[in-house]
Design an enzyme around this catalytic site. Structure first.
Site, PDB file in Angstrom:
ATOM      1  N   SER A  57       0.687  -1.557  -0.070  1.00  0.00           N
ATOM      2  CA  SER A  57      -0.274  -0.332  -0.040  1.00  0.00           C
ATOM      3  C   SER A  57       0.693   1.002  -0.057  1.00  0.00           C
ATOM      4  O   SER A  57       0.282   2.419  -0.059  1.00  0.00           O
ATOM      5  CB  SER A  57      -1.281  -0.168   0.923  1.00  0.00           C
ATOM      6  N   LYS A  60       0.142   3.700  -2.588  1.00  0.00           N
ATOM      7  CA  LYS A  60      -0.692   4.889  -3.058  1.00  0.00           C
ATOM      8  C   LYS A  60       0.146   6.443  -2.632  1.00  0.00           C
ATOM      9  O   LYS A  60      -0.758   6.914  -3.011  1.00  0.00           O
ATOM     10  CB  LYS A  60      -2.126   4.144  -1.874  1.00  0.00           C
ATOM     11  N   SER A 122      -6.239   3.685   4.205  1.00  0.00           N
ATOM     12  CA  SER A 122      -5.440   2.788   3.066  1.00  0.00           C
ATOM     13  C   SER A 122      -6.321   2.169   1.891  1.00  0.00           C
ATOM     14  O   SER A 122      -6.558   1.443   1.394  1.00  0.00           O
ATOM     15  CB  SER A 122      -4.695   2.125   3.635  1.00  0.00           C
ATOM     16  N   LYS A 233       2.585   6.401   4.913  1.00  0.00           N
ATOM     17  CA  LYS A 233       1.824   5.483   4.535  1.00  0.00           C
ATOM     18  C   LYS A 233       2.909   4.323   5.152  1.00  0.00           C
ATOM     19  O   LYS A 233       3.400   3.816   4.678  1.00  0.00           O
ATOM     20  CB  LYS A 233       1.499   5.271   2.706  1.00  0.00           C
TER      21      LYS A 233
END
Length: 392
Positions: A57, A60, A122, A233
């Site tokens: 993730s 992202k 997320s 993140k």
């Protein structure tokens, strides 16, 4: 060609009698670890930092960055409404679809709320919905991701989807590239970065049956644990393990870290907190030049000025092991010269190269303090005559 800094422009740290200390050690079970001090450009730790890896993730961050770039260029508004296609909802809901924003089919969601769903929650669903809203298809959006990655100098990265879902190795990044991406968010989009990163929770969707609002917490492992932590993140898949790209700022000094390949959720918390704490506590940063300060000058070829002033685009510092300031750093300006006109004001045209007493080299960008236009016909003729008779 390297050009020496004029003596009048040198600002050196005061000498001390202390011996130069070696960089403090840091051991981590993370397969990949990287830490950079943005105030100096010093890499404090680099473990497998150029090894390709699946981002999970953490991909992202690029999805958000593409949106940030479009918003900055007035090509996308935070208020634009996006439709959740039933096909997208079908693929990206339920336990098998990983992290979710809990979107509903045919729901209208603003870009602003989708960004919260991507950054804080997320949401795999939010990432794909935003990608389709911006580019029509996720594949077309991935092309935009790769175009931006190239512009940011992320030479070891490739994006094939918007959320980092495993794709048989098509999507890969490096830790150094993730740090470049994080730096772009922090420095190029400070208002959007502050608005979307670092939020502790976000509420979207309703539970089945009772219809209660669903509030989810940010998974950022250093948020609330490291003073000044405000991004970025996490990522986790079976293939990638547990990873995190994080940033924190203390007393004007900002660090960006990346860890990847950790074995558990709790280990990610522990190692992320330890690495960021080590970065602030085991190292110190000393100022060299304030933002917009004149640092030196560079020679210009065929311009309406013979030289261009070089200035610091941001505050520039040098990073040392804590308590180990032992002697003056050596400063020099490096650029490929003479520079060729025209030169735009603010364009990066040189680097300040700082060599610390222990031999470590730190490089910081320098930009043109003024615009330099091309010399006209008579200007070029005069320059040629000056060179011919040895006046220049």
């Amino acid at each position: 060609m390297n050009r020496l800094l004029p003596a009048s422009a040198l600002i050196l740290l005061a000498s001390t009698a202390a011996a130069v200390a070696a960089p403090p050690p840091f051991e981590t079970p993370a397969r990949v670890a990287y830490l950079i001090d943005l105030s100096s450009g010093a890499e404090l730790l680099a473990k497998n930092s150029d090894t390709p890896m699946p981002p999970a993730s953490m991909a992202k961050m690029m999805t958000s960055e593409v949106a940030f770039e479009l918003i900055k260029a007035n090509k996308l508004s935070l208020g634009k409404m996006c439709t959740v296609r039933p096909e997208t909802w079908q693929k990206w809901h339920g336990p098998q679809a990983g992290s979710t924003m809990f979107l509903s089919p045919n729901e209208q969601v603003s870009v602003e709320n989708l960004l919260h769903g991507i950054v804080t929650l997320s949401g795999n669903d939010a990432s794909v919905v935003l990608a389709e809203c911006i580019a029509g298809t996720e594949q077309a959006f991935a092309s935009q991701m790769n175009t931006l990655a190239k512009r940011l100098g992320m030479s070891g990265s490739r994006f094939c989807n918007s959320n980092g879902w495993p794709d048989e190795g098509c999507t890969v990044v490096t830790a150094r590239d993730l740090a470049k991406l994080a730096r772009s968010s922090v420095e190029n989009h400070p208002k959007l970065y502050k608005q979307f990163y670092g939020q502790p929770t976000f509420t979207w969707g309703k539970t089945l049956g009772s219809g209660q609002a669903i509030t989810q917490a940010n998974r950022n492992p250093i948020l609330g644990k490291i003073p000044g932590a405000d991004g970025l993140k996490t990522g986790h898949t079976e293939e990638a393990g547990y990873g995190f790209t994080g940033s924190a700022e203390q007393n004007g000094r900002r660090l960006i870290m990346v860890v990847a390949g950790l074995g558990s959720f709790n280990q990610r918390i522990e190692e992320s907190t330890k690495l960021m704490s080590w970065g602030f506590n085991a190292w110190q940063s000393k100022p060299l030049f304030a933002a917009n300060a004149a640092v030196g000058s560079a020679e210009v070829q065929l311009g309406d000025a013979a030289t261009v002033p070089l200035v610091a685009p941001r505050a520039i510092a040098v990073t040392y092991p804590a308590g180990a300031l032992g002697g003056d750093p050596k400063l020099r300006i490096a650029y490929q010269g003479p520079l060729k006109a025209p030169i735009a004001k603010g364009a990066q045209v040189a680097e300040l190269v700082v060599t610390t007493p222990d031999g470590t080299i730190q490089r910081m960008p320098l930009v043109a303090g003024e615009a330099v236009e091309e010399a006209g016909f008579f200007g070029r003729l005069w320059l040629g005559l000056k060179q011919l008779v040895g006046m220049a």
